[in-house]
Motif scaffolding. Sequence first.
Motif, PDB file in Angstrom:
ATOM      1  N   ASP A 181      -5.284   6.954   0.747  1.00  0.00           N
ATOM      2  CA  ASP A 181      -4.158   7.468   1.539  1.00  0.00           C
ATOM      3  C   ASP A 181      -3.913   8.925   1.137  1.00  0.00           C
ATOM      4  O   ASP A 181      -2.908   9.269   0.530  1.00  0.00           O
ATOM      5  N   ARG A 205      -0.662  10.950   1.821  1.00  0.00           N
ATOM      6  CA  ARG A 205       0.634  10.530   1.318  1.00  0.00           C
ATOM      7  C   ARG A 205       1.498  11.692   0.811  1.00  0.00           C
ATOM      8  O   ARG A 205       2.719  11.700   1.013  1.00  0.00           O
ATOM      9  N   ARG A 257       5.149  11.998   2.108  1.00  0.00           N
ATOM     10  CA  ARG A 257       6.186  11.533   1.205  1.00  0.00           C
ATOM     11  C   ARG A 257       6.540  12.528   0.113  1.00  0.00           C
ATOM     12  O   ARG A 257       7.567  12.398  -0.537  1.00  0.00           O
ATOM     13  N   GLU A 277      -0.582   9.156  -3.727  1.00  0.00           N
ATOM     14  CA  GLU A 277      -0.914   7.747  -3.936  1.00  0.00           C
ATOM     15  C   GLU A 277      -1.261   7.510  -5.406  1.00  0.00           C
ATOM     16  O   GLU A 277      -1.802   8.390  -6.083  1.00  0.00           O
ATOM     17  N   ALA A 288       1.452   0.541   3.366  1.00  0.00           N
ATOM     18  CA  ALA A 288       2.000   1.713   2.678  1.00  0.00           C
ATOM     19  C   ALA A 288       1.518   3.015   3.316  1.00  0.00           C
ATOM     20  O   ALA A 288       2.160   4.049   3.179  1.00  0.00           O
ATOM     21  N   GLY A 289       0.387   2.964   4.008  1.00  0.00           N
ATOM     22  CA  GLY A 289      -0.132   4.133   4.739  1.00  0.00           C
ATOM     23  C   GLY A 289      -0.525   3.663   6.131  1.00  0.00           C
ATOM     24  O   GLY A 289      -1.700   3.400   6.392  1.00  0.00           O
ATOM     25  N   GLY A 318       9.448  -1.649   3.384  1.00  0.00           N
ATOM     26  CA  GLY A 318       8.200  -1.128   2.831  1.00  0.00           C
ATOM     27  C   GLY A 318       7.500  -0.201   3.810  1.00  0.00           C
ATOM     28  O   GLY A 318       6.923   0.821   3.418  1.00  0.00           O
ATOM     29  N   GLY A 341       6.946   3.953   3.241  1.00  0.00           N
ATOM     30  CA  GLY A 341       5.631   4.578   3.280  1.00  0.00           C
ATOM     31  C   GLY A 341       5.570   5.817   4.161  1.00  0.00           C
ATOM     32  O   GLY A 341       4.569   6.526   4.165  1.00  0.00           O
ATOM     33  N   CYS A 344       4.399  -2.635  -1.025  1.00  0.00           N
ATOM     34  CA  CYS A 344       3.248  -1.841  -1.474  1.00  0.00           C
ATOM     35  C   CYS A 344       3.611  -0.381  -1.659  1.00  0.00           C
ATOM     36  O   CYS A 344       3.034   0.310  -2.486  1.00  0.00           O
ATOM     37  N   ALA A 345       4.524   0.098  -0.855  1.00  0.00           N
ATOM     38  CA  ALA A 345       4.918   1.492  -0.986  1.00  0.00           C
ATOM     39  C   ALA A 345       5.985   1.611  -2.055  1.00  0.00           C
ATOM     40  O   ALA A 345       6.991   0.902  -2.000  1.00  0.00           O
TER      41      ALA A 345
END
Lengths: 220, 220, 220, 220, 220, 220, 220, 220
Positions: B12, B15, B19, B23, F129-130, H159, H163, H195-196
Amino acid sequence: MSGDLTSYAELDLDRTRRRGYPEAVYCAGKTPEQVAGIATALRDRAEGVTLFTRAGAEHAEAVLATLPDAFHDPVAGLLAWPPEPPEPTGDRVVVVAAGTSDLPVAREATLTAQYLGRATDLIVDVGVAGLHRILGHVDLLRRARAVVVVAGMDGALPGVVAGLIPAPVVAVPTSVGYGAAFEGLAALLTMLNACAPGVAVVNIDNGYGAGHLAAQITAP
Amino acid sequence: MSGDLTSYAELDLDRTRRRGYPEAVYCAGKTPEQVAGIATALRDRAEGVTLFTRAGAEHAEAVLATLPDAFHDPVAGLLAWPPEPPEPTGDRVVVVAAGTSDLPVAREATLTAQYLGRATDLIVDVGVAGLHRILGHVDLLRRARAVVVVAGMDGALPGVVAGLIPAPVVAVPTSVGYGAAFEGLAALLTMLNACAPGVAVVNIDNGYGAGHLAAQITAP
Amino acid sequence: MSGDLTSYAELDLDRTRRRGYPEAVYCAGKTPEQVAGIATALRDRAEGVTLFTRAGAEHAEAVLATLPDAFHDPVAGLLAWPPEPPEPTGDRVVVVAAGTSDLPVAREATLTAQYLGRATDLIVDVGVAGLHRILGHVDLLRRARAVVVVAGMDGALPGVVAGLIPAPVVAVPTSVGYGAAFEGLAALLTMLNACAPGVAVVNIDNGYGAGHLAAQITAP
Amino acid sequence: MSGDLTSYAELDLDRTRRRGYPEAVYCAGKTPEQVAGIATALRDRAEGVTLFTRAGAEHAEAVLATLPDAFHDPVAGLLAWPPEPPEPTGDRVVVVAAGTSDLPVAREATLTAQYLGRATDLIVDVGVAGLHRILGHVDLLRRARAVVVVAGMDGALPGVVAGLIPAPVVAVPTSVGYGAAFEGLAALLTMLNACAPGVAVVNIDNGYGAGHLAAQITAP
Amino acid sequence: MSGDLTSYAELDLDRTRRRGYPEAVYCAGKTPEQVAGIATALRDRAEGVTLFTRAGAEHAEAVLATLPDAFHDPVAGLLAWPPEPPEPTGDRVVVVAAGTSDLPVAREATLTAQYLGRATDLIVDVGVAGLHRILGHVDLLRRARAVVVVAGMDGALPGVVAGLIPAPVVAVPTSVGYGAAFEGLAALLTMLNACAPGVAVVNIDNGYGAGHLAAQITAP
Amino acid sequence: MSGDLTSYAELDLDRTRRRGYPEAVYCAGKTPEQVAGIATALRDRAEGVTLFTRAGAEHAEAVLATLPDAFHDPVAGLLAWPPEPPEPTGDRVVVVAAGTSDLPVAREATLTAQYLGRATDLIVDVGVAGLHRILGHVDLLRRARAVVVVAGMDGALPGVVAGLIPAPVVAVPTSVGYGAAFEGLAALLTMLNACAPGVAVVNIDNGYGAGHLAAQITAP
Amino acid sequence: MSGDLTSYAELDLDRTRRRGYPEAVYCAGKTPEQVAGIATALRDRAEGVTLFTRAGAEHAEAVLATLPDAFHDPVAGLLAWPPEPPEPTGDRVVVVAAGTSDLPVAREATLTAQYLGRATDLIVDVGVAGLHRILGHVDLLRRARAVVVVAGMDGALPGVVAGLIPAPVVAVPTSVGYGAAFEGLAALLTMLNACAPGVAVVNIDNGYGAGHLAAQITAP
Amino acid sequence: MSGDLTSYAELDLDRTRRRGYPEAVYCAGKTPEQVAGIATALRDRAEGVTLFTRAGAEHAEAVLATLPDAFHDPVAGLLAWPPEPPEPTGDRVVVVAAGTSDLPVAREATLTAQYLGRATDLIVDVGVAGLHRILGHVDLLRRARAVVVVAGMDGALPGVVAGLIPAPVVAVPTSVGYGAAFEGLAALLTMLNACAPGVAVVNIDNGYGAGHLAAQITAP
Ligand SMILES: Nc1ncnc2c1ncn2[C@@H]1O[C@H](COP(=O)(O)O)[C@@H](O)[C@H]1O
Ligand SMILES: Nc1ncnc2c1ncn2[C@@H]1O[C@H](COP(=O)(O)O)[C@@H](O)[C@H]1O
Ligand SMILES: Nc1ncnc2c1ncn2[C@@H]1O[C@H](COP(=O)(O)O)[C@@H](O)[C@H]1O
Ligand SMILES: Nc1ncnc2c1ncn2[C@@H]1O[C@H](COP(=O)(O)O)[C@@H](O)[C@H]1O
Ligand SMILES: [Mg+2]
Ligand SMILES: [Mg+2]
Ligand SMILES: [Mg+2]
Ligand SMILES: [Mg+2]
Ligand SMILES: [Mg+2]
Ligand SMILES: [Mg+2]
Ligand SMILES: [Mg+2]
Ligand SMILES: [Mg+2]
């Protein structure tokens, strides 16, 4: 389902001799008629005080019809007969309720200890969210020989109290709370895992058992 | 089961853009070969720091073979590359461990926050069984904008801390304890039911998640 | 992860003043180096006895390297220093083990009570499957002011004992059993629901907590 | 949702041939109309006795409208038709209720055994909190070829009884209790882990199943 | 932890008189030395057969050192002494294993029933996924007076067998399976909720208890 | 415990006729000798492919000694014989693994579907998450007639995929994760409660079952 | 709490395009006013059929006030509009209810499949306690391309059916039962552990989800 | 049980000084009289706003009798006095409700954040079953410094949101759902295992705690 007493109850009239404390009548799950029948039998035969625990309105009515002068605390769901607790002996029992909502269970514990012969103190609404409240009572707590701590939700108070005093703490988890409180399970587990040793756990909402245990610990 | 990177991982890499935090590689359940393959790919393409979490000895070896100068803390099971955390920005994060046994998780939280760009403090062994210990740190705690509290057994400390300070508490239950601690379940439930509001719960033993959350809360 | 003592432990040296009983060191989850560091610090500063609980072979070795004359019971996983328990005061504590497999926990309770200053008796292998065995000890049990009952599997013994005596019963569920014993959960629930009042429950396998509680109840 | 019988029920009319005992109608979850439809069908086709279990007031009414002379015990939630149980054969079944509150389930077991052809005895309120009560019945218990023991709360009685007698004990956990009784789960686990072998466990509150099992064990 | 026998065991030598079946020695949780000590004591005093259950390799060695001619089945973890089972009396016991992996528990049940005096049959690998297999044995099953059915995973077989035969089914859930089998919990719940009455459930993996119960049901 | 085949196994050789798919051999809980015995029997009698699932190293060795050319994937713990999967028929099965750690289960599903006659695609490491990762595969997913989605931790991916496509999603929770993942329970519950309809859940880590189900759904 | 539609709902009007099946309205937890508002919006904008699931009496009233000709099945708690299901396409779906009490959920599944475009068959009261009943329907079952099996209590039926047929079985555990049925948990676990592969499990009492899944599997 | 205020409450009037946020009154479990007494006391002594949470109709009535101009939202079960929230400071809080049924909890969070001094946005009905809905709000979400996400059933939304954005997500599981949702347990576990990273979990249905936490995170 009332019928003859022996068709539904075999009273443990020997308990006072064996244990020093009389049998209590657990009303939940009994019909009012059965409770009345037991009240009648105990009136005629029991020595010492008789407690009726977890009594709903109909149970209370049935007991009072037989034992009109019985003591009745509807908040605690408790009746006692004869109505006067014995003259206190032994050491004082301090009962602590973490929140207002824990009061019914705390009163059940307090009254049980009183009817089994102890003097009691009651401290209310001193949960760990505002720590200064319980800390303001440490002197009283440190002088006790048994402290009952009643708490729901996180159930953290008994462990905190135990860490501050020499006496054993009788911890009563309550079903107060919601969600992941799981009807008192969270508080129960907290108390069983208290970091401070000296925490004696009883069943969720079991004020009767806590008062009984505290009375035994503080017996003369 | 190593083979081509795309046969086992789709990194990812976006990310950080989405964010602001890169990751992390969760090593448990991956083979050392897979971790090595991911380390190679990230070395060539990642921007910012990469964390490898829950890394056993073999995972660490595999990472270090690829990224020899990576930082490695075997207690926390954490590796970071490049090894130098960024210059701290935002507010300080205070991490508190209730007992000595909670240290590995507390370090994972501390290091994660550091590698995501925060300055950190660490306070150890101040559980509620001896309340004066945490009370001795209230001044520091009250100045923080995020406090991570790591606790096993009864898990009572985060709620107690939350009741004393304005900042949010990130609560990490640990699997420290035995019996009715049920591998951290007791502490988890305690924290979810904390009487004091302001408690943000993460998974049992999840120091990484706690450090990440604290870094987000204290971001500049 | 050993380093300076303050980097991993903040000893509760005040506990004896507050509670009358010293802190015990919970070894599980600590490294041998940390346990050794704590042992060193306590040797120099502690008053009264220090207990090391749940100590594996490596923990014991670390303690004995620092405190060579410490008492060590590998079955109970317990070390004590100084090795001589204090002269007993207060009332005797009777410890009962339902089965042979409950002995390690029962010994932990017995030794804890001894090191906290009580005289003790130990009765073994008197579970409810052969009721005459516990009934043969009723006289001794009825004279006690605190009885610790250790039981796994169905955990029925504490309730049976409580129904026969005036003193409080400290009930210790053990993880002895298999299948639906669920690592001691079955015994724990049984004890929390004991029909006879007067049962004080502690955590599964928590002989230390039980011995501590019994010592408090029987304090002079 | 009544409609044609075949739209909601396919009666197991072959069961008596296969098993020697007829199908029983589980009323909970059925509409009164469906129960009435089944009652009508069985009136015309069944051989032997038909039991309607877990029947609420409306189910009972529906059955009695179709089979006016059916036997009805509202406490046990049980109806039987034809109303006369068969002449008893095989060995006697002894049913024991630990507490008064366990009576409804104990009666369901007793009546089921009777309608499947056994003579029965019923002993009530002899829980382990007052051990002399069950010990006073050992002679009767020791002569039985099957004993049903019904108990809530700690569920300790079946294991105690099993340890005293040669016959198998059919153990019925009940939902009597509160808190950590978890609606009968505590009693269930206790019984599954009974230290004494010879305990046959059935579902929580399943008096019907217990009576059926006892009737099979004592079949001629 | 061996020492004097009375320091770790109080044998229930009265059990054969009370129950007709001797005590069995549960080896798990005992040290080999303790098992050896018990073996010695029983050799000299016991009447009838003695079973050693859940015996690992070291337990077995310890027993065989004392009772060299004892019977030993390592798959079932069972030893018996004297090695010859008694001449069978009463009715035959049929034992059914749903899958190959359930064999160890099924053998424990079979051997227990044999050493308690019954003739036995063993049927293997007839789970409900291929229903024709169990249906091919219905004649044998229908003639039995007690059938033990051992099953893991979904635990569906005992209910299916119970629906086909007049005799009671002793159902043994096993820990065979994974994931949501939850170490036998799934099979246990299935058996407790079997739609067909006549299912007597014992603890997960409790082949000993099942064989004992079947022997009692089929006693002469 | 090997002995004669019939002493431990009754193969369901009729399954292909009844169901169209042959029996698979579940190796966990069987001894290598038993697996070898079954392999020998199937070699001689089975039609179609035989799968050996959950095979550890010793099981694999035992199979390969008997069927030396069998296909073996140690990551998935799967063997197949004859080694060549049949020519694919029906619709393609797409298998999706949320994370790298879910690969062993995803491969078990993929291989099972292949050996039961389907062509397969495998997409890896596209957890929520992605989100862009799974969204990048929507075209392929939307063309499938069955999609297997394997996920641990939060188990959120199957519901997300189901919401995007017309085909049913076979959801496999895995035991990947820690703490409150509770060995796959969290993922299992997530999948059972997926907001998007069209999610077919199988047991935790049950790649075999998922591949089988997908092969049935996509059968020609 | 009704107000503007956008203050409480953002309808997924795109679902038919994405998935081929329209959004359904889950009524439980919505106020009648909200359901009415959604009904109004869908009346004006939706294409294809709209289902309202888990609708109580007040929800139904609110829908019928807006869509007076909507189909309403109070037993299943389901409404559909327009009231006529589409002309069936694809393969038939067979729905099986283990007991009479499972009918409401079975009807929800049947109606859902019908409104999503499938022809259906319904077989009722064929649980495993009387195996001949389901065996009498094997021919019909074996011809289906998807079978929905609804069962409470032990939940054994889906696994038995799966073992007999080539098609996938959609298994719906129901909350029918009591005690250790734990509101459907027992049946759920049974189904997840079914020995026969080919069982697709949905949530407890989720007839809607089962019907939807079956419709997808049998789509043309 | 009303009586003197000190007999049932010890208000934490110091909380605003310690924490910056005033105590809130948890009404569930208190009698209306107690709530009224607390309202009276706070009217006279409190500074800043007072919230009454989880107030039923009778609680609301009692508060409004004392504080007639208090704000009351019956959907959220919340009252506030004085009725005007303070002028917003700090950063905006975005609250997201996955489904319409999650609205009551989402409103409790929104109102709490407002009365603690934040501006808020509310987004409703954007669950993962139709992913385009939440994706349509990403711009707003990405600008927030704290996002509260409320979700029942599978609890997957927090979640997914975490993400996509830099800010921490406060995740509130709700008891919306049925069956294996287990009153919010499924959603709770999902969120704890997201997961995130960056997901802060609070108790099931705890909108108050979520709003409080978000207000702390976004404090000026
Ligand atoms: N509130 C209570 N909670 C727990 N146990 C109780 C309570 N009240 C009475 N008991 C005990 O429960 C036993 C069984 O009560 P009974 O059903 O009245 O025979 C009594 O012997 C009491 O010691
Ligand atoms: N220790 C950890 N605990 C929980 N989540 C983690 C941890 N380490 C990494 N993660 C997250 O787990 C996700 C899946 O990791 P991976 O399996 O490496 O694709 C990553 O995107 C991380 O954000
Ligand atoms: N075996 C034990 N079980 C439960 N609590 C313990 C045990 N041993 C020590 N403790 C308590 O656990 C607390 C925390 O221990 P420590 O991690 O050493 O700081 C100590 O203060 C002890 O009171
Ligand atoms: N009270 C009960 N508890 C458990 N099972 C029962 C009960 N009553 C009847 N049964 C069994 O449940 C099966 C299903 O019943 P039915 O739903 O009426 O078809 C019947 O065949 C009975 O053997
Ligand atoms: Mg308060
Ligand atoms: Mg410490
Ligand atoms: Mg013994
Ligand atoms: Mg009684
Ligand atoms: Mg097999
Ligand atoms: Mg990944
Ligand atoms: Mg039926
Ligand atoms: Mg919606």
